[in-house]
Motif scaffolding. Structure first.
Motif, PDB file in Angstrom:
ATOM      1  N   ALA A 282     -18.390  28.352 -61.022  1.00 28.93           N
ATOM      2  CA  ALA A 282     -18.908  26.980 -60.997  1.00 28.93           C
ATOM      3  C   ALA A 282     -18.431  26.177 -62.199  1.00 28.93           C
ATOM      4  CB  ALA A 282     -20.439  27.001 -60.957  1.00 28.93           C
TER       5      ALA A 282
ATOM      6  N   ARG B 281     -15.526  23.400 -61.133  1.00 36.09           N
ATOM      7  CA  ARG B 281     -16.536  22.392 -60.829  1.00 36.09           C
ATOM      8  C   ARG B 281     -15.891  21.153 -60.223  1.00 36.09           C
ATOM      9  NH1 ARG B 281     -15.845  22.337 -66.310  1.00 36.09           N
ATOM     10  NH2 ARG B 281     -15.516  20.342 -67.356  1.00 36.09           N
TER      11      ARG B 281
ATOM     12  N   VAL C 164     -25.274  26.357 -56.630  1.00 29.79           N
ATOM     13  CA  VAL C 164     -25.008  27.688 -57.176  1.00 29.79           C
ATOM     14  C   VAL C 164     -26.320  28.426 -57.361  1.00 29.79           C
ATOM     15  CG1 VAL C 164     -23.965  28.978 -59.081  1.00 29.79           C
ATOM     16  CG2 VAL C 164     -23.026  26.747 -58.429  1.00 29.79           C
TER      17      VAL C 164
ATOM     18  N   THR D 219     -23.537  20.091 -60.860  1.00 34.84           N
ATOM     19  CA  THR D 219     -23.770  20.938 -59.690  1.00 34.84           C
ATOM     20  C   THR D 219     -25.141  21.604 -59.810  1.00 34.84           C
ATOM     21  OG1 THR D 219     -21.400  21.388 -59.555  1.00 34.84           O
ATOM     22  CG2 THR D 219     -22.872  22.840 -58.308  1.00 34.84           C
TER      23      THR D 219
END
Length: 286
Positions: free
Chosen positions: A145, A149, A163, A226
């Motif tokens: 991640a 990203r 995530v 995220t």
């Protein structure tokens, strides 16, 4: 099913339309950016909906198993079956595990395996992807991640929209518990690697990390915006509770933290918890 030529972008050589692929399980070998073949499975969503009305971009979970797991092991299949109630599922065996090629690097190059699986989910038409990792896989989803990203030029195809990291370590080389001391023996000793190969179907590299990869706790600050969920058991025999707390602290309030009355990773995550994770991912990946 035939495979993609080495060196190509990770993808299935079969190009099903989404209306078919979401009803029929698919199995193929993907190729990572460094040329390793990864045994991968696509399970269509089992959620109850009107198929004709469902948009092609509905959610896909990409499941990253723990060390010595693989896509066919019952404890991994149970997780896949649980998440299939909330969306489609892409699962795979990390390098060195099961039928995949290569050698396990115990969390380093495995980021490339996850990236290949995320790209495949998007090829199949999914515009929303949630990565969910357990133990070693939990560390991999965090590092993936951060490194892939959204917004990084050339990497959005392989990035995730949400995530979930379950039972992950915060830092490398931890040996503070008996299970982790045994794991280090398995990884670092020739006789341990033989046990891994023949006892667990896990082929482990003899090479030390060079350079040492970004650790999970170093990765976490780079994951925002995220959505991130950290799940950990208060009875985890591998990584005590300072690990999830360190990860949560590193997020500076961005991540959700669930401390659960459980042990370690897939074996300890019951159906109720997996259902709550599925609900969280549906909302977070929005």
């Amino acid at each position: 099913m035939s495979t993609t030529p080495a060196g190509h972008v990770a993808r299935s050589t079969v190009r099903p339309n989404f209306e078919t692929s979401r009803r029929t399980p698919l199995r193929t070998f993907l190729h990572t950016d460094d040329g390793v073949t990864i045994d991968s499975v696509y399970d269509p969503s089992r959620a109850v909906y009107d198929v004709s009305a469902q948009p092609a971009g509905h959610l896909a979970f990409v499941v990253a198993h723990g060390f010595t797991g693989d896509v066919d092991k019952p404890h991994v299949r149970r997780v896949i079956d649980a998440f299939a109630q909330y969306g489609a599922v892409v699962s795979f065996s990390f390098r060195g595990h099961g039928a995949s090629g290569g050698l396990s690097t115990v969390g380093d190059k495995e980021v490339l395996d996850l990236a290949a699986a995320v790209r495949w989910a998007r090829e199949l038409g999914h515009t929303r992807v949630a990565t969910v990792g357990f133990s070693m896989g939990g560390s991999v989803v965090l590092r993936h991640a951060a490194l892939y990203r959204s917004g990084q030029e050339g990497r959005t195809e392989a990035s995730s929209d949400a995530v979930v990291s379950v039972s992950a370590p915060a830092r490398w080389y931890y040996r503070g518990t008996a299970p982790m001391r045994k794991l280090h023996w398995l990884v670092t000793r020739p006789e341990g690697r033989l046990v891994g190969r023949y006892g667990f179907r896990t082929r482990i590299t003899h090479r030390e990390w060079d350079p040492v990869p970004l650790s999970p706790v170093e990765a976490v600050p780079h994951i925002a915006p995220t959505p991130l969920l950290i799940v950990h058991g208060d009875r985890d025999g591998y990584f005590p509770v300072d690990h999830p707390r360190s990860l949560h602290e590193a997020s500076d309030g961005h991540a959700d933290l669930w401390m659960e009355p459980m042990g370690h990773a897939e074996h300890a995550a019951d159906d109720e918890l997996l259902g709550r994770i599925g609900d969280w991912a549906v909302g977070a990946a929005g």
